[in-house]
Scaffold this active site. Sequence first.
Site, short mmCIF file in Angstrom:
data_model
loop_
_atom_site.label_atom_id
_atom_site.label_comp_id
_atom_site.label_asym_id
_atom_site.label_seq_id
_atom_site.Cartn_x
_atom_site.Cartn_y
_atom_site.Cartn_z
N ASP A 113 18.56 -65.71 32.33
CA ASP A 113 18.24 -64.51 31.94
C ASP A 113 16.80 -64.00 32.49
O ASP A 113 16.56 -62.85 33.20
CB ASP A 113 18.50 -64.30 30.64
CG ASP A 113 19.90 -64.69 30.05
OD1 ASP A 113 20.58 -63.68 29.76
OD2 ASP A 113 20.11 -66.01 30.36
N THR A 180 26.13 -64.14 28.92
CA THR A 180 25.10 -65.33 28.76
C THR A 180 25.84 -66.80 28.14
O THR A 180 25.54 -67.73 28.26
CB THR A 180 23.75 -65.02 28.10
OG1 THR A 180 23.25 -63.80 28.83
CG2 THR A 180 22.87 -65.90 27.77
N HIS A 246 32.56 -61.99 21.27
CA HIS A 246 32.34 -60.90 20.15
C HIS A 246 33.58 -60.21 20.18
O HIS A 246 33.47 -58.91 20.19
CB HIS A 246 31.22 -60.09 20.86
CG HIS A 246 29.85 -60.74 21.46
ND1 HIS A 246 30.07 -61.40 22.52
CD2 HIS A 246 28.84 -61.04 20.82
CE1 HIS A 246 28.64 -61.76 22.80
NE2 HIS A 246 28.12 -61.67 21.56
N GLY A 269 31.89 -61.51 29.39
CA GLY A 269 31.29 -60.50 30.17
C GLY A 269 31.88 -59.40 30.43
O GLY A 269 33.26 -59.09 30.77
N LYS A 273 35.27 -57.88 32.94
CA LYS A 273 36.34 -57.35 32.27
C LYS A 273 36.64 -56.01 33.16
O LYS A 273 37.78 -55.41 33.35
CB LYS A 273 36.17 -57.15 30.78
CG LYS A 273 36.15 -58.36 30.16
CD LYS A 273 36.50 -58.55 28.58
CE LYS A 273 35.11 -58.15 27.87
NZ LYS A 273 34.42 -59.64 27.81
N1 LIG Z 1 28.68 -56.96 19.01
C1 LIG Z 1 27.81 -57.09 20.09
N2 LIG Z 1 26.32 -56.89 19.92
C2 LIG Z 1 25.62 -57.10 20.45
N3 LIG Z 1 25.98 -57.39 21.98
C3 LIG Z 1 27.26 -57.47 22.35
C4 LIG Z 1 28.07 -57.50 21.17
N4 LIG Z 1 29.37 -57.57 21.71
C5 LIG Z 1 29.29 -57.80 22.94
N5 LIG Z 1 27.87 -57.83 23.31
C6 LIG Z 1 27.16 -57.84 24.49
O1 LIG Z 1 28.14 -57.49 25.84
C7 LIG Z 1 28.17 -58.52 26.60
C8 LIG Z 1 29.76 -58.79 26.95
O2 LIG Z 1 30.46 -59.27 25.82
P1 LIG Z 1 31.48 -60.16 25.86
O3 LIG Z 1 31.30 -61.27 26.68
O4 LIG Z 1 31.55 -60.44 24.40
O5 LIG Z 1 32.66 -59.26 26.21
C9 LIG Z 1 27.61 -59.47 26.47
O6 LIG Z 1 26.18 -59.47 27.01
P2 LIG Z 1 25.17 -60.44 27.55
O7 LIG Z 1 25.92 -61.46 28.00
O8 LIG Z 1 24.65 -59.75 28.77
O9 LIG Z 1 24.40 -60.51 26.40
C10 LIG Z 1 27.27 -59.70 25.01
O10 LIG Z 1 26.23 -60.16 24.55
#
Ligand SMILES: Nc1ncnc2c1ncn2[C@@H]1O[C@H](COP(=O)(O)O)[C@@H](OP(=O)(O)O)[C@H]1O
Length: 362
Positions: A113, A180, A246, A269, A273
Site C-alpha cells: 500500500d 488489501t 466487509h 475489492g 467487483k
Molecule cells: N465498512 C467499511 N469501512 C471502511 N472501508 C470499507 C468498508 N467496507 C469496505 N471497505 C473498503 O472498500 C474496499 C472494498 O472492500 P471489500 O473488499 O470488502 O468489498 C476495501 O478497500 P481497501 O482494500 O482499499 O482498503 C475495503 O477496505
Amino acid sequence: MAPMGIRLSPLGVAVFCLLGLGVLYHLYSGFLAGRLALFVLGDPAERAGGGPDVPPGPLPEGTVDLRELLAASVLAAVKGGEEVKRVRESNVLNEKAKGKTREGAEEKMTSGDVLSNRKMFYLLKNTFPSVQINTEEHVDAPDEIIFWDRSIPEDIKEKIQPKKVPAESVTVWIDPLDATHEYTEDLRQYVTTMVCVAVNGEPVIGVIHKPFSAYTAWAMVDGGSNVKARSSYSERTPRIIVSRSHAGKVEQIARQTFGNKTVIIPAGGAGYKVLALLDVPDKKQEKADVYIHVTYIKKWDICAGNAVLKALGGHMTTLTGEEISYTGSDGNEGGLLASINVDHQALVDKLPDLEKASHKQT
Ligand SMILES: Nc1ncnc2c1ncn2[C@@H]1O[C@H](COP(=O)(O)O)[C@@H](OP(=O)(O)O)[C@H]1O
Ligand SMILES: [Mg+2]
C-alpha cells in the site's frame, strides 16, 4: 607563384580540403541524420504526446487536459501496480493494523500500500501540482521525483480528444491497493490499483488496473473506453457480487430482495467487483450481474468503478438510487448499488430500505 613568395603544393591543398570536409561531415552528419529522421518519423516528443523538447515535469497550472490526466492516471496505476506486485512476490509485506472500520473489522496496511501510494500520488501531484488529490494512504515522501512521461498511449489518442477543464474543478481519488485484506491472504486475483478523476464532483475518468494480470481498464465519460459491457445480463435472477470481508447484512438483503435461490458471489475489492459486471478478458475474473455493498465505504474505493460504469452507460448509486458526489468528505454512507444494461431504478425500487432491513436483522 603565391603572394608573398609562399608556394602552395597542390597535394597539400588537396589534403587540407579533404580534412576540412571530414571535420564538417563529422559535425553535421548527426545533425542532418537527426533532421532527416524528424522529417520522416516526426518529433519523438510530439509522437509521445508532449511538445517538442519538453522534458517530463510539472504541467502549467490553471487548466488541465483530461486526456493528459487519463494517460497519466493509467501510468500511475501501472507504476503503483509494479510496487504492489514486487512487494507481494518478495513475501515481506510488513503488515500493520491501520485501525478498525465502524463495524469493528481490522483495517490493514502493508508495504505494498505504502510504496504504491508513493508512486501513484507523486506521479500525479508532481505533474499536476494544482489539482486536489485524495488518496487512501498517508503521503510521506515529498522528495519522490517521479513524473508522467508525457506519452499518450495509442488507444487513448485514437479514442479521446483533448479536453481542458479548470484545475480547481478537478478532484483525483487514488486507491493504491484495493483489496488489501485479500492481498495479505495472497488472494492476488482480487487486487487492483485505481485512479479516478471527478470534475465538479462527477466521476469522469476511471482507471482500474490488475497488477497480477497486467490488465488495465480505463474509461472517460462522453469520451471512450478500452472496456465494454457484456452482451447480456440476467435481470430476473441476477448473480450478485458482494464483499467477502466487509459484508455486513448484504447476503440477507440480497436474498430478501431477489429470493433465497439468488446466487451470491463473495469477492474482495471494489475494483474487482465492478470489473465482474463487464467484459474483461481475464480467466481469474468472476462474472456477476449486480454489485451490492451495504456498509460504509470510502470514495477512493468506488470512484473509479463509478466513472467506468457511467462512461459505459451503467450506474453506481447509493442503495436508494442517489448519485454519489466525489468532492468534500471521503466517505459514502448510503451503501452501493452498481449495474449496467439492466433497469437500475427497478433494482432500487426492489431493495428494502437499508435502515428497516438492518433493524429487522438485529
Ligand atoms: N465498512 C467499511 N469501512 C471502511 N472501508 C470499507 C468498508 N467496507 C469496505 N471497505 C473498503 O472498500 C474496499 C472494498 O472492500 P471489500 O473488499 O470488502 O468489498 C476495501 O478497500 P481497501 O482494500 O482499499 O482498503 C475495503 O477496505
Ligand atoms: Mg480500496
